[in-house]
Motif scaffolding. Structure first.
Motif, PDB file in Angstrom:
ATOM      1  N   TYR A  68      50.494  15.182  38.884  1.00  0.00           N
ATOM      2  CA  TYR A  68      49.917  16.487  39.180  1.00  0.00           C
ATOM      3  C   TYR A  68      48.518  16.585  38.573  1.00  0.00           C
ATOM      4  CZ  TYR A  68      54.752  17.871  40.269  1.00  0.00           C
ATOM      5  OH  TYR A  68      56.006  17.946  40.801  1.00  0.00           O
ATOM      6  N   TYR A  69      47.765  17.549  39.097  1.00  0.00           N
ATOM      7  CA  TYR A  69      46.465  17.897  38.544  1.00  0.00           C
ATOM      8  C   TYR A  69      46.461  19.404  38.320  1.00  0.00           C
ATOM      9  CZ  TYR A  69      45.322  13.278  40.289  1.00  0.00           C
ATOM     10  OH  TYR A  69      45.325  11.938  40.529  1.00  0.00           O
ATOM     11  N   MET A  70      45.619  19.866  37.390  1.00  0.00           N
ATOM     12  CA  MET A  70      45.608  21.297  37.081  1.00  0.00           C
ATOM     13  C   MET A  70      44.236  21.905  37.316  1.00  0.00           C
ATOM     14  SD  MET A  70      46.847  23.415  33.706  1.00  0.00           S
ATOM     15  CE  MET A  70      48.562  23.137  34.126  1.00  0.00           C
ATOM     16  N   ARG A  71      44.272  23.086  37.928  1.00  0.00           N
ATOM     17  CA  ARG A  71      43.066  23.895  38.127  1.00  0.00           C
ATOM     18  C   ARG A  71      43.303  25.257  37.487  1.00  0.00           C
ATOM     19  NH1 ARG A  71      41.465  24.371  44.118  1.00  0.00           N
ATOM     20  NH2 ARG A  71      43.354  25.628  44.303  1.00  0.00           N
ATOM     21  N   VAL A  72      42.249  25.816  36.908  1.00  0.00           N
ATOM     22  CA  VAL A  72      42.339  27.135  36.286  1.00  0.00           C
ATOM     23  C   VAL A  72      41.277  28.039  36.901  1.00  0.00           C
ATOM     24  CG1 VAL A  72      41.742  28.383  34.180  1.00  0.00           C
ATOM     25  CG2 VAL A  72      43.440  26.585  34.099  1.00  0.00           C
ATOM     26  N   ILE A  73      41.689  29.228  37.302  1.00  0.00           N
ATOM     27  CA  ILE A  73      40.778  30.257  37.807  1.00  0.00           C
ATOM     28  C   ILE A  73      40.742  31.382  36.784  1.00  0.00           C
ATOM     29  CG2 ILE A  73      40.335  31.938  39.639  1.00  0.00           C
ATOM     30  CD1 ILE A  73      41.979  30.101  41.513  1.00  0.00           C
ATOM     31  N   VAL A  74      39.564  31.732  36.310  1.00  0.00           N
ATOM     32  CA  VAL A  74      39.423  32.868  35.408  1.00  0.00           C
ATOM     33  C   VAL A  74      39.366  34.133  36.265  1.00  0.00           C
ATOM     34  CG1 VAL A  74      38.061  33.933  33.590  1.00  0.00           C
ATOM     35  CG2 VAL A  74      38.228  31.438  33.720  1.00  0.00           C
ATOM     36  N   ASP A  75      40.469  34.847  36.309  1.00  0.00           N
ATOM     37  CA  ASP A  75      40.618  36.014  37.185  1.00  0.00           C
ATOM     38  C   ASP A  75      40.042  37.247  36.496  1.00  0.00           C
ATOM     39  OD1 ASP A  75      41.376  37.638  39.264  1.00  0.00           O
ATOM     40  OD2 ASP A  75      43.508  37.675  38.741  1.00  0.00           O
ATOM     41  N   ALA A  76      38.715  37.349  36.517  1.00  0.00           N
ATOM     42  CA  ALA A  76      38.023  38.366  35.727  1.00  0.00           C
ATOM     43  C   ALA A  76      38.472  39.789  36.055  1.00  0.00           C
ATOM     44  CB  ALA A  76      36.509  38.229  35.922  1.00  0.00           C
ATOM     45  N   ASN A  77      38.725  40.079  37.325  1.00  0.00           N
ATOM     46  CA  ASN A  77      39.135  41.437  37.709  1.00  0.00           C
ATOM     47  C   ASN A  77      40.645  41.591  37.826  1.00  0.00           C
ATOM     48  OD1 ASN A  77      39.571  39.972  40.011  1.00  0.00           O
ATOM     49  ND2 ASN A  77      38.196  41.157  41.320  1.00  0.00           N
ATOM     50  N   ASN A  78      41.399  40.528  37.479  1.00  0.00           N
ATOM     51  CA  ASN A  78      42.864  40.566  37.426  1.00  0.00           C
ATOM     52  C   ASN A  78      43.488  41.040  38.742  1.00  0.00           C
ATOM     53  OD1 ASN A  78      45.344  40.163  36.169  1.00  0.00           O
ATOM     54  ND2 ASN A  78      45.448  42.263  35.387  1.00  0.00           N
ATOM     55  N   ASN A  79      42.945  40.539  39.865  1.00  0.00           N
ATOM     56  CA  ASN A  79      43.523  40.918  41.158  1.00  0.00           C
ATOM     57  C   ASN A  79      44.380  39.813  41.762  1.00  0.00           C
ATOM     58  OD1 ASN A  79      41.571  39.083  41.888  1.00  0.00           O
ATOM     59  ND2 ASN A  79      40.708  40.319  43.544  1.00  0.00           N
ATOM     60  N   GLY A  80      44.558  38.713  41.029  1.00  0.00           N
ATOM     61  CA  GLY A  80      45.476  37.667  41.467  1.00  0.00           C
ATOM     62  C   GLY A  80      44.897  36.645  42.410  1.00  0.00           C
ATOM     63  N   VAL A  81      43.607  36.739  42.745  1.00  0.00           N
ATOM     64  CA  VAL A  81      42.970  35.772  43.647  1.00  0.00           C
ATOM     65  C   VAL A  81      41.584  35.428  43.121  1.00  0.00           C
ATOM     66  CG1 VAL A  81      44.222  36.552  45.700  1.00  0.00           C
ATOM     67  CG2 VAL A  81      42.017  37.603  45.124  1.00  0.00           C
ATOM     68  N   TRP A  82      41.026  34.284  43.621  1.00  0.00           N
ATOM     69  CA  TRP A  82      39.649  33.929  43.280  1.00  0.00           C
ATOM     70  C   TRP A  82      38.695  34.801  44.078  1.00  0.00           C
ATOM     71  CZ3 TRP A  82      35.655  32.031  46.387  1.00  0.00           C
ATOM     72  CH2 TRP A  82      34.519  31.579  45.702  1.00  0.00           C
ATOM     73  N   ASP A  83      37.643  35.302  43.408  1.00  0.00           N
ATOM     74  CA  ASP A  83      36.660  36.162  44.066  1.00  0.00           C
ATOM     75  C   ASP A  83      35.293  35.504  44.062  1.00  0.00           C
ATOM     76  OD1 ASP A  83      38.072  38.749  44.740  1.00  0.00           O
ATOM     77  OD2 ASP A  83      38.582  38.566  42.614  1.00  0.00           O
ATOM     78  N   THR A  84      34.591  35.657  45.170  1.00  0.00           N
ATOM     79  CA  THR A  84      33.270  35.072  45.338  1.00  0.00           C
ATOM     80  C   THR A  84      32.211  35.922  44.636  1.00  0.00           C
ATOM     81  OG1 THR A  84      31.783  34.110  46.979  1.00  0.00           O
ATOM     82  CG2 THR A  84      32.738  36.254  47.520  1.00  0.00           C
ATOM     83  N   GLY A  85      30.939  35.495  44.733  1.00  0.00           N
ATOM     84  CA  GLY A  85      29.853  36.194  44.066  1.00  0.00           C
ATOM     85  C   GLY A  85      29.063  37.096  44.998  1.00  0.00           C
ATOM     86  N   ASP A  86      28.046  37.745  44.426  1.00  0.00           N
ATOM     87  CA  ASP A  86      27.181  38.645  45.192  1.00  0.00           C
ATOM     88  C   ASP A  86      25.796  38.601  44.551  1.00  0.00           C
ATOM     89  OD1 ASP A  86      25.778  41.166  45.958  1.00  0.00           O
ATOM     90  OD2 ASP A  86      27.656  41.576  47.012  1.00  0.00           O
ATOM     91  N   TYR A  87      24.805  38.139  45.318  1.00  0.00           N
ATOM     92  CA  TYR A  87      23.476  37.959  44.738  1.00  0.00           C
ATOM     93  C   TYR A  87      22.825  39.281  44.364  1.00  0.00           C
ATOM     94  CZ  TYR A  87      18.629  36.654  44.078  1.00  0.00           C
ATOM     95  OH  TYR A  87      17.377  36.498  43.545  1.00  0.00           O
ATOM     96  N   ASP A  88      22.889  40.270  45.235  1.00  0.00           N
ATOM     97  CA  ASP A  88      22.231  41.549  44.960  1.00  0.00           C
ATOM     98  C   ASP A  88      22.813  42.228  43.722  1.00  0.00           C
ATOM     99  OD1 ASP A  88      20.506  41.287  47.088  1.00  0.00           O
ATOM    100  OD2 ASP A  88      21.828  42.317  48.501  1.00  0.00           O
ATOM    101  N   LYS A  89      24.110  42.036  43.481  1.00  0.00           N
ATOM    102  CA  LYS A  89      24.755  42.623  42.299  1.00  0.00           C
ATOM    103  C   LYS A  89      24.638  41.710  41.079  1.00  0.00           C
ATOM    104  CE  LYS A  89      28.182  45.155  45.044  1.00  0.00           C
ATOM    105  NZ  LYS A  89      29.632  45.316  45.350  1.00  0.00           N
TER     106      LYS A  89
END
Length: 652
Positions: free
Chosen positions: A558-579
């Motif tokens: 197996y291999y392991m990946r970690v997502i830092v779920d900053a907003n705790n919504n259970g999914v990976w979230d993309t970025g926003d340049y203007d913000k």
């Protein structure tokens, strides 16, 4: 005779020299499995000369020692400063011709970055990271910066994305001005921007869809870094290693070089969420339903007015989780049999000013299979069934006088062996009527017990086509899932047959347990994921205490990946340049995790300890291997079979 005797040793000597040259130097592919050429082409001159100053010509010739080719110059060759009109770049035998269409700027260093676009005509050996430069002034700017661009979601190296510098450090420059100096990433996601003048810069990456070297389309992949960079250099040394083979070193030498900094810039590229809403397509793949596809979801579903039918209570409506795909199942058989549906659809659509407004569009939806064709097929099936019943009647065998209802074929997972933390999923191809659980039964058969026991269960409706059966699945126990005939029925009258499915829960001795301590993640909301050898997620663990727990793991790697779920919504979230919002952080454990039956593993991993571009394991990285390395590997294998030493070409 005397002359021949004198010439004979000379001929032998020449032949020996030629054989030695052929053996040691010529590594050309041949029909009998000879050496493969692994020597890239070499530059032997240029006009104007490379790094020439006070240049006023826009036509450039670069000469090579062999015939060369350029791979997709339009996409792979980058000129700095960026050109408003695309330059003309062609291979001409043993040279490259470049014609710059834009006027030359005064006192400016120009670089033409060929990356790995140049290769020989023999084996396609790439020259690799070749850049030609000249200046229209009296000096050449020689500073460089380098780094990597990775896909933010999975740290996959991105090949061919633009990376550029801005001397204007305002946030608006990326949207309003073309990049000042540019480069493209190679197959490792690595970039080097050359010909930079001293100063402070901001760096960006961009998949430039319209070729204007600026971020002006929300659909373009981008990456940004809020830090200012200042190009510098220092004298340094590196170790050059010559290998006998893949395991044995021939020689290690210290070589001095100019070390340009920074050389460790890491940009995490992402696509912003495009909120512009428009209808991408509409289709009616089967007569009983049609689907509307939108570029983005909306809280308000479209309103449909039938133009050649009554739309009141005509549909069973299903919307996807993002509400960007809406399927309409036709309740009335008369509508199902109607080949063409004309309708007015009122929905929210983004206008030319970027504002979401109600808009009404007229749609005409045709069934892919006509009513006449469906009736013909049904008649054929009826005739075949009647013939079969007549044969049974003549032979005195049981037969039916009424044709049974169409069979509803269910997709049930898992089947056979299952894990204790799994549940049974039942999926229908058509919307289902509510199920009477009195007709569904679950029995258990413990080990060393001949009696079947009735088990309690919960049958949860997930959506119109899916049910999930939950129970206490005990390890080492056999189960029988049973359902009476017609327990599951579609809204169109299709019914299921009698169901009897055997299930066996594997014993706990068949599994491993993994507890992974993440010391730098304690207090953060984290999604830890275990991946199989193909990179597919097989287990998820949500944690905020820095410990990820995984149970019931089958033997394997197996291999392991970690997502830092900053907003705790259970999914990976993309970025926003203007913000100025970066995508959520993702990390990979570079090490493989091996599990065995009955093992309890307690491991520790600091996701921030290794640079991002070194993290993703090669085994699950999708980027293809560099062709030059492939050729060397083939030569190394041939040398091993011949029992001779192999020294890789060092000029690559």
């Amino acid at each position: 005779m005397k002359l021949n005797k004198l010439l004979f040793p000379l001929v032998l000597g020449v032949a020996a020299v030629m054989l030695q040259l052929l053996y040691s130097c010529a590594r050309m592919g041949s029909p009998d499995g000879g050496w493969y050429d692994e020597t890239p082409p070499h530059v032997v001159g240029a006009e104007p000369a490379d790094q020439a100053v006070n240049v006023n010509k826009r036509r450039i010739y670069i000469n090579f020692d062999e015939y060369i080719q350029i791979d997709n110059a339009t996409e792979n060759v980058v000129v700095s400063p960026p050109q408003l009109e695309a330059p003309e770049i062609k291979s001409q035998g043993k040279r490259i011709s470049v014609k710059l269409a834009d006027s030359l700027k005064a006192n400016t260093t120009y670089t033409i970055d060929f990356s790995s676009a140049i290769s020989d005509n023999n084996e396609g050996n790439p020259l690799g990271n070749y850049t030609y430069s000249f200046s229209t002034g009296d000096h050449i700017d020689t500073l460089q910066v380098s780094g990597y661009v990775l896909k933010a979601e999975d740290l996959e190296p991105i090949k061919g994305i633009l990376v550029g510098l801005y001397a204007d450090t305002s946030d608006s420059a990326f949207r309003t001005k073309p990049m000042l100096r540019v480069s493209r990433t190679d197959s490792r996601g690595r970039f080097t921007i050359k010909g930079i003048a001293p100063g402070h810069y901001r760096v960006y990456a961009l998949q430039d869809a319209d070729g204007n070297y600026r971020f002006n389309q929300r659909s373009e992949m981008l990456a940004f870094n809020n830090d200012l960079i200042e190009p510098t250099f220092k004298a340094d040394f590196r170790q050059d290693t010559t290998w006998i083979d893949s395991l044995h070193i021939k020689d290690i030498t210290r070589v001095g070089f100019t070390h340009f900094l920074p050389d460790d810039i890491c940009l995490r590229a992402f696509n912003e969420i495009v909120t512009d809403r428009y209808l991408t397509k509409s289709e009616r793949p089967d007569a009983n339903h049609f689907t509307l596809y939108y570029s983005y979801g909306d809280s308000i579903l479209p309103q449909i007015q039938g133009l050649n039918f009554n739309a009141a209570n005509a549909f069973l409506i299903q919307a996807s989780a993002k509400r960007d795909t809406i399927t309409y199942w036709l309740r009335d058989t008369a509508l199902v049999n109607q080949d063409t549906l004309n309708m007015a659809v009122t929905h929210h659509i983004t206008d030319t000013l970027g504002v979401l407004r109600l808009q009404t569009d007229t749609l005409q939806l045709l069934s892919k299979i006509s009513y006449a064709k469906r009736m013909k097929d049904q008649q054929k099936k009826l005739q075949e069934w009647q013939k079969k019943q007549e044969k049974s009647k003549k032979r005195g065998e049981p037969y039916d006088s009424v044709m049974p209802l169409p069979e509803l074929k269910l997709n049930i997972t898992p089947t056979g062996d299952m894990d204790p933390d799994q549940n049974v999923t039942i999926v229908s191809p058509l919307p289902l009527n509510p199920v009477d659980t009195a007709h569904v039964h679950l029995y258990s058969h413990p080990t060393n017990d001949s009696v079947w026991y009735r088990e309690r269960f919960e049958l949860e409706r997930i959506n119109d086509e899916t049910y999930r059966l939950k129970a206490e699945w005990r390890p080492g126990t056999e189960y029988s899932l049973e359902a009476d005939s017609a327990t599951f029925s579609s809204i169109y009258g299709d019914v299921s047959k009698t169901l009897k499915l055997g299930l066996k829960v594997r014993p706990t001795t068949s599994y491993a347990t993994l507890l992974m301590t993440l010391p730098t993640m304690n207090g953060k909301h984290v999604i830890a994921q275990l991946l199989d050898e193909s990179g597919k997620v097989v287990k998820n663990a949500h944690t905020s205490n820095g410990i990820a727990e995984f149970y019931y793991l089958k033997s394997g790697k197996y291999y392991m990946r970690v997502i830092v779920d900053a907003n705790n919504n259970g999914v990976w979230d993309t970025g926003d340049y203007d913000k100025k919002l970066q995508p959520e952080e993702v990390y990979y454990d570079p090490n493989v995790i091996e599990c065995r039956e009955k093992w309890d593993l307690n491991l520790s991993w600091d996701p921030t300890a290794t640079e991002l571009w070194r993290q993703k394991p090669t085994a699950i990285t999708q980027q293809k291997a560099d062709k030059q390395k492939t050729i060397q590997h083939r030569n190394m294998e041939r040398a091993r079979k011949l029992g001779i030493d192999y020294v890789a070409n060092q000029s690559m």
